[in-house]
Design a protein around this motif. Structure first.
Motif, PDB file in Angstrom:
ATOM      1  N   LEU A  36       0.805  -1.235  -0.085  1.00  0.00           N
ATOM      2  CA  LEU A  36       0.061  -0.035  -0.028  1.00  0.00           C
ATOM      3  C   LEU A  36       0.987   1.298   0.058  1.00  0.00           C
ATOM      4  N   LEU A 155     -11.113   1.553  -1.545  1.00  0.00           N
ATOM      5  CA  LEU A 155     -10.123   0.809  -2.000  1.00  0.00           C
ATOM      6  C   LEU A 155     -10.448  -0.548  -1.764  1.00  0.00           C
ATOM      7  N   LEU A 180      -6.090  -3.085  -4.057  1.00  0.00           N
ATOM      8  CA  LEU A 180      -4.861  -3.617  -3.417  1.00  0.00           C
ATOM      9  C   LEU A 180      -4.789  -5.064  -3.310  1.00  0.00           C
ATOM     10  N   TYR A 185      -0.661  -2.564  -6.068  1.00  0.00           N
ATOM     11  CA  TYR A 185      -1.673  -1.698  -6.005  1.00  0.00           C
ATOM     12  C   TYR A 185      -1.828  -0.874  -7.284  1.00  0.00           C
TER      13      TYR A 185
END
Length: 194
Positions: A36, A155, A180, A185
């Motif tokens: 991340l 996300l 992710l 990512y």
């Protein structure tokens, strides 16, 4: 909400796939958390994770990285099966209680928060930011409500193997801003597809 027939069959297949990926990909959650890029996220004062159910990729390794920014954490909670999902303040030492859907959630007295960043579970995703969830629409309705009031970055957290070339979609489906996985990512280009 009546499920789209293509989505119903796809959900069944993807649940099996996700169970297999969870078994075959140990430490995927920790590897995803390491990928991340915090500097790529928009500013956020509150974020929401989820309590992993079954084979969902565990978001808890992300907690320390996201909380390091000084943001408050929340978990989704539903008061009644026909009610909208909300987000309640959560601290790791807090005792969770089953909500109306039987999912561990902060107790009803925990204050509600409106997260700026939502980490969402999923069964499948595609590169245009489409997300296939469990089918009840709780996340889609909650995200639509939040996005009507403010900017929210969503996300999707998944195993890389959950990627589908193109997911079926409906007008009410809320898109992801980024995905992710344990392999990396990527951000979704705004305005892709329809």
């Amino acid at each position: 909400m009546t499920p789209h027939p293509d989505k119903t069959a796809l959900r069944m297949r993807l649940r099996g796939l996700r169970r297999r990926l969870a078994h075959e990909t140990p430490h995927a959650a920790e590897r995803a958390a390491a990928h991340l890029p915090l500097e790529r996220l928009p500013p956020f004062h509150a974020f929401s994770l989820y309590q992993p159910m079954g084979s969902e990729l565990d978001p808890r390794p992300l907690l320390a990285r996201l909380a390091h920014r000084g943001a408050r954490a929340a978990l989704p909670a539903t008061r009644a099966r026909d009610a909208a999902m909300s987000f309640r303040l959560w601290e790791p030492q807090m005792r969770l209680e089953p909500d109306a859907l039987g999912i561990p959630a902060p107790p009803p007295f925990a204050p509600e928060l409106e997260p700026d960043l939502v980490v969402a579970p999923l069964l499948g995703f595609d590169r245009s930011g489409r997300r296939l969830g469990q089918g009840a629409g709780y996340y889609d309705r909650a995200l639509a409500g939040l996005r009507a009031r403010k900017r929210v970055f969503v996300l999707g957290l998944a195993f890389a193997g959950q990627e589908i070339a193109e997911l079926p979609h409906e007008d009410h489906d809320e898109r992801l801003d980024a995905i992710l996985t344990e392999t990396g990512y990527f951000e979704v280009a705004q305005g892709v597809g329809g």
